[in-house]
Enzyme design. Sequence first.
Site, short mmCIF file in Angstrom:
data_model
loop_
_atom_site.label_atom_id
_atom_site.label_comp_id
_atom_site.label_asym_id
_atom_site.label_seq_id
_atom_site.Cartn_x
_atom_site.Cartn_y
_atom_site.Cartn_z
N LYS A 139 95.93 -56.76 60.60
CA LYS A 139 94.79 -57.55 60.17
C LYS A 139 93.70 -57.52 61.23
O LYS A 139 94.05 -57.33 62.38
CB LYS A 139 95.24 -58.97 59.84
CG LYS A 139 95.21 -59.93 61.04
CD LYS A 139 94.95 -61.34 60.74
CE LYS A 139 93.66 -61.80 61.32
NZ LYS A 139 93.69 -62.44 62.63
N HIS A 169 100.93 -61.68 59.80
CA HIS A 169 102.18 -62.15 60.43
C HIS A 169 102.53 -63.57 60.02
O HIS A 169 103.66 -64.02 60.23
CB HIS A 169 102.13 -61.98 61.95
CG HIS A 169 101.34 -63.03 62.67
ND1 HIS A 169 99.97 -63.03 62.73
CD2 HIS A 169 101.73 -64.13 63.36
CE1 HIS A 169 99.56 -64.08 63.41
NE2 HIS A 169 100.61 -64.77 63.81
N LYS A 173 106.29 -65.96 59.22
CA LYS A 173 106.64 -67.23 59.87
C LYS A 173 107.62 -67.98 58.97
O LYS A 173 107.38 -68.13 57.77
CB LYS A 173 105.38 -68.09 60.07
CG LYS A 173 104.52 -67.64 61.23
CD LYS A 173 103.44 -68.68 61.46
CE LYS A 173 102.37 -68.20 62.40
NZ LYS A 173 102.65 -68.47 63.81
N ASP A 226 88.77 -64.53 61.06
CA ASP A 226 89.97 -64.38 61.89
C ASP A 226 91.17 -65.12 61.28
O ASP A 226 92.28 -64.61 61.29
CB ASP A 226 89.69 -64.93 63.30
CG ASP A 226 90.89 -64.80 64.23
OD1 ASP A 226 91.49 -63.71 64.24
OD2 ASP A 226 91.23 -65.77 64.93
N HIS A 231 95.19 -65.54 57.06
CA HIS A 231 96.39 -66.38 57.13
C HIS A 231 96.33 -67.61 56.22
O HIS A 231 97.28 -67.91 55.51
CB HIS A 231 96.60 -66.88 58.56
CG HIS A 231 96.66 -65.78 59.58
ND1 HIS A 231 97.32 -64.60 59.37
CD2 HIS A 231 96.15 -65.70 60.84
CE1 HIS A 231 97.21 -63.84 60.45
NE2 HIS A 231 96.51 -64.48 61.35
C1 BG6 Z 1 95.89 -64.29 64.97
C2 BG6 Z 1 94.47 -64.64 65.30
O1 BG6 Z 1 95.93 -63.48 63.81
O2 BG6 Z 1 96.63 -65.48 64.75
C3 BG6 Z 1 94.42 -65.54 66.52
O3 BG6 Z 1 93.72 -63.46 65.54
C4 BG6 Z 1 95.31 -66.75 66.33
O4 BG6 Z 1 93.08 -65.94 66.79
C5 BG6 Z 1 96.71 -66.32 65.89
O5 BG6 Z 1 95.39 -67.45 67.56
C6 BG6 Z 1 97.56 -67.52 65.52
O6 BG6 Z 1 98.86 -67.11 65.23
P1 BG6 Z 1 100.10 -67.59 66.09
O7 BG6 Z 1 101.27 -66.94 65.44
O8 BG6 Z 1 99.85 -67.15 67.49
O9 BG6 Z 1 100.10 -69.08 65.97
#
Ligand code: BG6
Length: 459
Positions: A139, A169, A173, A226, A231
């Site tokens: 992504k 991702h 989770k 982002d 997400h």
């Molecule tokens: C990423 C973003 O995809 O996800 C980041 O680019 C963000 O900015 C992160 O901090 C958050 O995911 P996680 O798994 O680190 O909480």
Amino acid sequence: RITVKTLLILGASGDLTGRLLLPGLARLVSRGRADGLSLVGAGSDAWTPEQWLERIEESFADAHSQAEAYGRRELKRIRESSSYHQLDVTAEGQLAGLLAQLEGPVAIYFALPPRVSQLACEALAPGQVPAGTRLVMEKPFGSSAESARHLNKTLAALAPEDHIHRVDHFLGKATVLNILGLRFANTFLEPVWNREHIEKIEIVFDEDLALEGRARYYDGAGALRDMIQSHLLQIMALLAIEPPASVEERDLRDAVATVLRAGSIKAPYAKSTRRARYTAGSIGGRKVPDYANEDGVDAARGTETLAEVEVQIDNWRWQGVPFILRSGKALGIKRKEAVVTFRPVPHLPRGFTGVDSPNQLRIGFGPDTLQFDVDVNGPGDVLSLDRATLEAELSGSELLPYGEVLEGVLTGDPLLSVRADTAEDCWRIMEPVLKAWARDSAPLEEYAAGSDGPDSWPG
Ligand code: BG6
């Protein structure tokens, strides 16, 4: 069992590979879930073999320290047999040349910015991608509806859709996946999971991290692209889908695609969206500079570091229920949860006193928790109501989110990846907002780093 023989990571010298991909892989390897796999790195940097091995060792260290003897041997095997290749993936013939030397089937992980991924795929001719190859795209998938469509088209010429993994991702989770169990393995929620009983659903991902040296990527992206476009829309989809017949790839991804197709953000955008950027402040004693003065930031771009949008899902179940998606950086309080607010009771029997607030179900993302707020008779005066919280800690997965995602790639299951039509639809939902913001239709507000957002935003 894995079906891929070689994992080829493009962008191997980049930050994502060291921080997330290799640790995710290490979890799989150390648990005997990637036996026989080879790892190959490729990047634009002129790394020596030692530098690559060092990177692997560092990223594997955590899993190594937790592993049993077998897992340690596997980690050692995979590291010692790994190689690094300096490549310009956008130059015709270079990636194809490397692919021809690797034992297949190969999974090619494009840990690259979207524009470079596009050029790398264009540099490949269909005949140079052997059958069975898996293409794994990080992504953000494109940077607009148009570029996502273009990338999808390029990919479709190289491999069938079920061999293309668009990584989000958050789908790896455990808490996000727990939404499915919670909603569809219990009878008590489904009858009330609709506009009749739910007033609103908020999905919040407030981070206390600031830019953390990521200006090159983040300043061109901002909070909406982002986090929310990817997400948070995926989480929203899982909260809103119709019950699928199975949790297999086709049924689940069909349900996700259907609900996202019904989603949109309605004008006027000054009302349905908000955006802000942090100024200097401190978070837990740590000084944070004004975003506009961070290294590598072009202040004139007006990149937002906090965004909130209200998505409407136009279908029978959700008509009129706002889905409020919010995410920001450099906030004082880390808050990562989905909050489902139920409608108030139609009539509170006269005679009750004390709190009378709507039930709320809160699904916490790291720490993974489930909390259900209810009003009950309190101690003392039995008719005086008290707020009680039923609480559960959810068990996480033994794999990290990237481990889950990689396992899907290596076993050939695209369940936890984003389908082509959905990737385009997520942009379709956000694009009117991006355009409106580019026209300055919603003011870019300010908040001090370490605060909980602009003063003018209700909490
Ligand atoms: C990423 C973003 O995809 O996800 C980041 O680019 C963000 O900015 C992160 O901090 C958050 O995911 P996680 O798994 O680190 O909480």
